[in-house]
Design a protein around this motif. Structure first.
Motif, PDB file in Angstrom:
ATOM      1  N   SER A   1       0.822  -1.212   0.000  1.00  0.00           N
ATOM      2  CA  SER A   1       0.000   0.000   0.000  1.00  0.00           C
ATOM      3  C   SER A   1       0.857   1.264   0.000  1.00  0.00           C
ATOM      4  N   ILE A   2       2.065   1.163   0.519  1.00  0.00           N
ATOM      5  CA  ILE A   2       2.970   2.321   0.529  1.00  0.00           C
ATOM      6  C   ILE A   2       3.467   2.645  -0.871  1.00  0.00           C
ATOM      7  N   ASP A   3       3.678   1.617  -1.700  1.00  0.00           N
ATOM      8  CA  ASP A   3       4.325   1.848  -2.990  1.00  0.00           C
ATOM      9  C   ASP A   3       3.562   2.821  -3.882  1.00  0.00           C
ATOM     10  N   ARG A   4       2.263   2.881  -3.757  1.00  0.00           N
ATOM     11  CA  ARG A   4       1.497   3.805  -4.602  1.00  0.00           C
ATOM     12  C   ARG A   4       1.811   5.264  -4.262  1.00  0.00           C
ATOM     13  N   SER A   5       1.992   5.536  -2.980  1.00  0.00           N
ATOM     14  CA  SER A   5       2.291   6.919  -2.580  1.00  0.00           C
ATOM     15  C   SER A   5       3.723   7.317  -2.925  1.00  0.00           C
ATOM     16  N   LEU A   6       4.588   6.336  -3.098  1.00  0.00           N
ATOM     17  CA  LEU A   6       5.987   6.650  -3.417  1.00  0.00           C
ATOM     18  C   LEU A   6       6.144   7.352  -4.762  1.00  0.00           C
ATOM     19  N   TYR A   7       5.256   7.066  -5.688  1.00  0.00           N
ATOM     20  CA  TYR A   7       5.393   7.626  -7.022  1.00  0.00           C
ATOM     21  C   TYR A   7       5.267   9.145  -7.028  1.00  0.00           C
ATOM     22  N   THR A   8       4.722   9.719  -5.964  1.00  0.00           N
ATOM     23  CA  THR A   8       4.622  11.184  -5.894  1.00  0.00           C
ATOM     24  C   THR A   8       5.652  11.782  -4.959  1.00  0.00           C
ATOM     25  N   VAL A   9       6.396  10.938  -4.230  1.00  0.00           N
ATOM     26  CA  VAL A   9       7.308  11.444  -3.206  1.00  0.00           C
ATOM     27  C   VAL A   9       8.783  11.277  -3.591  1.00  0.00           C
ATOM     28  N   VAL A  10       9.130  10.205  -4.259  1.00  0.00           N
ATOM     29  CA  VAL A  10      10.534   9.933  -4.593  1.00  0.00           C
ATOM     30  C   VAL A  10      10.691   9.845  -6.105  1.00  0.00           C
ATOM     31  N   THR A  11      11.933   9.657  -6.510  1.00  0.00           N
ATOM     32  CA  THR A  11      12.181   9.546  -7.946  1.00  0.00           C
ATOM     33  C   THR A  11      11.520   8.287  -8.487  1.00  0.00           C
ATOM     34  N   LEU A  12      11.216   8.320  -9.735  1.00  0.00           N
ATOM     35  CA  LEU A  12      10.545   7.196 -10.383  1.00  0.00           C
ATOM     36  C   LEU A  12      11.366   5.917 -10.261  1.00  0.00           C
ATOM     37  N   THR A  13      12.681   6.024 -10.419  1.00  0.00           N
ATOM     38  CA  THR A  13      13.552   4.847 -10.335  1.00  0.00           C
ATOM     39  C   THR A  13      13.468   4.196  -8.967  1.00  0.00           C
ATOM     40  N   MET A  14      13.493   5.013  -7.919  1.00  0.00           N
ATOM     41  CA  MET A  14      13.400   4.466  -6.557  1.00  0.00           C
ATOM     42  C   MET A  14      12.037   3.830  -6.319  1.00  0.00           C
ATOM     43  N   ALA A  15      10.985   4.453  -6.805  1.00  0.00           N
ATOM     44  CA  ALA A  15       9.638   3.917  -6.622  1.00  0.00           C
ATOM     45  C   ALA A  15       9.476   2.582  -7.343  1.00  0.00           C
ATOM     46  N   VAL A  16      10.000   2.510  -8.542  1.00  0.00           N
ATOM     47  CA  VAL A  16       9.917   1.260  -9.307  1.00  0.00           C
ATOM     48  C   VAL A  16      10.729   0.168  -8.626  1.00  0.00           C
ATOM     49  N   ALA A  17      11.915   0.498  -8.130  1.00  0.00           N
ATOM     50  CA  ALA A  17      12.758  -0.488  -7.443  1.00  0.00           C
ATOM     51  C   ALA A  17      12.050  -1.015  -6.194  1.00  0.00           C
ATOM     52  N   TYR A  18      11.437  -0.124  -5.433  1.00  0.00           N
ATOM     53  CA  TYR A  18      10.715  -0.516  -4.232  1.00  0.00           C
ATOM     54  C   TYR A  18       9.537  -1.429  -4.584  1.00  0.00           C
ATOM     55  N   THR A  19       8.764  -1.026  -5.567  1.00  0.00           N
ATOM     56  CA  THR A  19       7.603  -1.808  -5.987  1.00  0.00           C
ATOM     57  C   THR A  19       8.028  -3.193  -6.457  1.00  0.00           C
ATOM     58  N   THR A  20       9.097  -3.253  -7.227  1.00  0.00           N
ATOM     59  CA  THR A  20       9.605  -4.528  -7.732  1.00  0.00           C
ATOM     60  C   THR A  20      10.080  -5.410  -6.587  1.00  0.00           C
ATOM     61  N   ALA A  21      10.797  -4.827  -5.643  1.00  0.00           N
ATOM     62  CA  ALA A  21      11.308  -5.604  -4.505  1.00  0.00           C
ATOM     63  C   ALA A  21      10.165  -6.174  -3.671  1.00  0.00           C
ATOM     64  N   VAL A  22       9.181  -5.346  -3.356  1.00  0.00           N
ATOM     65  CA  VAL A  22       8.049  -5.820  -2.550  1.00  0.00           C
ATOM     66  C   VAL A  22       7.284  -6.913  -3.303  1.00  0.00           C
ATOM     67  N   SER A  23       7.083  -6.714  -4.577  1.00  0.00           N
ATOM     68  CA  SER A  23       6.371  -7.704  -5.383  1.00  0.00           C
ATOM     69  C   SER A  23       7.131  -9.025  -5.421  1.00  0.00           C
ATOM     70  N   THR A  24       8.438  -8.945  -5.586  1.00  0.00           N
ATOM     71  CA  THR A  24       9.271 -10.148  -5.650  1.00  0.00           C
ATOM     72  C   THR A  24       9.223 -10.916  -4.334  1.00  0.00           C
ATOM     73  N   VAL A  25       9.336 -10.207  -3.226  1.00  0.00           N
ATOM     74  CA  VAL A  25       9.309 -10.871  -1.920  1.00  0.00           C
ATOM     75  C   VAL A  25       7.930 -11.469  -1.652  1.00  0.00           C
ATOM     76  N   THR A  26       6.881 -10.755  -2.007  1.00  0.00           N
ATOM     77  CA  THR A  26       5.526 -11.271  -1.817  1.00  0.00           C
ATOM     78  C   THR A  26       5.326 -12.570  -2.595  1.00  0.00           C
ATOM     79  N   GLU A  27       5.768 -12.581  -3.838  1.00  0.00           N
ATOM     80  CA  GLU A  27       5.654 -13.798  -4.652  1.00  0.00           C
ATOM     81  C   GLU A  27       6.518 -14.916  -4.092  1.00  0.00           C
TER      82      GLU A  27
END
Length: 102
Positions: A37-63
């Motif tokens: 739920s945090i990753d959606r708010s990141l896209y407006t707060v941090v750089t796009l690269t950091m937001a994508v990396a975070y989203t990818t990491a969380v998704s990978t760990v969840t899977e």
């Protein structure tokens, strides 16, 4: 070399995996859900690269956690099947060699 099949030991080991390992994997569901739920708010707060990396990491760990849970469930089922098959084989051998199966 003598081999002894200990169905009780294997059944207990299997139960320990189910009772001790699976709950640890399941305990990650809530924190990972919160992280998603945090990753959606990141896209407006941090750089796009950091937001994508975070989203990818969380998704990978969840899977990975879901996949590990599924693997342990499949392992549990396979071990239970093996125990059943070995007990049936022991009974068949006992019947064939002693005539009574007890």
């Amino acid at each position: 070399m003598s081999r002894v099949f200990d169905a009780q030991f294997i059944t207990e080991m299997n139960a320990n995996i189910t009772n001790n390992v699976v709950p640890i994997l399941e305990s990650t569901n809530e924190p990972l859900g919160n992280l998603e739920s945090i990753d959606r708010s990141l896209y407006t707060v941090v750089t796009l690269t950091m937001a994508v990396a975070y989203t990818t990491a969380v998704s990978t760990v969840t899977e990975a956690m879901a996949g590990a849970g599924q693997c342990f469930q499949e392992l549990h089922d396979a071990v239970e099947g093996c125990v059943t098959d070995m007990e049936e084989a022991d009974k068949s051998c006992a019947t064939a060699f002693s005539g009574n199966g007890n």
